[in-house]
Design a protein around this motif. Sequence first.
Motif, PDB file in Angstrom:
ATOM      1  N   LEU A 203     -16.090  34.808 -18.252  1.00  0.00           N
ATOM      2  CA  LEU A 203     -17.072  34.400 -17.254  1.00  0.00           C
ATOM      3  C   LEU A 203     -18.183  33.569 -17.883  1.00  0.00           C
ATOM      4  O   LEU A 203     -18.568  32.516 -17.345  1.00  0.00           O
ATOM      5  N   ILE A 204     -18.689  34.009 -19.028  1.00  0.00           N
ATOM      6  CA  ILE A 204     -19.747  33.262 -19.713  1.00  0.00           C
ATOM      7  C   ILE A 204     -19.255  31.870 -20.091  1.00  0.00           C
ATOM      8  O   ILE A 204     -19.961  30.868 -19.905  1.00  0.00           O
ATOM      9  N   GLN A 206     -16.951  30.087 -18.653  1.00  0.00           N
ATOM     10  CA  GLN A 206     -16.826  29.254 -17.458  1.00  0.00           C
ATOM     11  C   GLN A 206     -18.192  28.815 -16.940  1.00  0.00           C
ATOM     12  O   GLN A 206     -18.356  27.679 -16.471  1.00  0.00           O
ATOM     13  N   LEU A 207     -19.181  29.696 -17.030  1.00  0.00           N
ATOM     14  CA  LEU A 207     -20.536  29.326 -16.605  1.00  0.00           C
ATOM     15  C   LEU A 207     -21.082  28.206 -17.472  1.00  0.00           C
ATOM     16  O   LEU A 207     -21.762  27.294 -16.983  1.00  0.00           O
ATOM     17  N   ILE A 210     -19.374  24.972 -16.392  1.00  0.00           N
ATOM     18  CA  ILE A 210     -19.956  24.512 -15.119  1.00  0.00           C
ATOM     19  C   ILE A 210     -21.335  23.901 -15.353  1.00  0.00           C
ATOM     20  O   ILE A 210     -21.675  22.841 -14.821  1.00  0.00           O
ATOM     21  N   GLY A 211     -22.133  24.595 -16.186  1.00  0.00           N
ATOM     22  CA  GLY A 211     -23.460  24.073 -16.505  1.00  0.00           C
ATOM     23  C   GLY A 211     -23.390  22.713 -17.179  1.00  0.00           C
ATOM     24  O   GLY A 211     -24.187  21.813 -16.885  1.00  0.00           O
TER      25      GLY A 211
END
Length: 236
Positions: A203-204, A206-207, A210-211
Amino acid sequence: MAKDIISIIIPVLNEAAIIQTTLRGLQRDSALEIIVVDGGSVDETVTLAQQMGVRVISLVGRGRAAQMNAGANIAQGEILLFLHIDTQLPPDFDDLVSNTLEQPDVIAGAFELTIDGAERSLRWIEMLVKMRSHLFSLPYGDQAIFITKQVFKDMGGYSDLPIMEDFEFIKRLKRQGKIALAPGAVTTSSRRWQKLGVWKTTLINQLIIIGYYLGVSPTKLSNFYRSQKCNKNHSS
């Protein structure tokens, strides 16, 4: 016909526990050059690497991108292979690298990814990496990216980013030619997934991607990533 020399460039930071095991697994072929680039270790990493007879240079306080560029700048080989210290190459990696780069229109390559661990969640990660690599030609650094030295120089090397340097480099490479997957797999340690847990780590990651696409500065993304690791260390 003699093989092109492969220069294996390994950026490290405080890896005394595993560095000699990794280097020992590589020292079997005279057609290899091994370059360890230390980022300012405070343990015995540099001493242990020097004991193995490989080239060692130090860049105190610099990130992985700068380490890899420094290694590439002194490399004597015609082919550069960037290897994470906790990743093992397949036994015939040199043939796989040479054969992959000889394919038409191919300017760089990487390997399939196997993660050393029994958890079923890691098999899902391997599957997602395979899909990303094959469908979108986006291998990451833990897949041992390799490239001819000339193409690397023409590309200007890795951008000096505190995070996402391999992602940004591959994105630029895709605009220049084909990135191929060698028909073999590296085996990487599961340690970075184990620190925070497989799904939280995913999750981190992917964040952060995205960022990056949304234009968040790499410095802010790096600070976010480091804060997550620090939170884990403080809570454990």
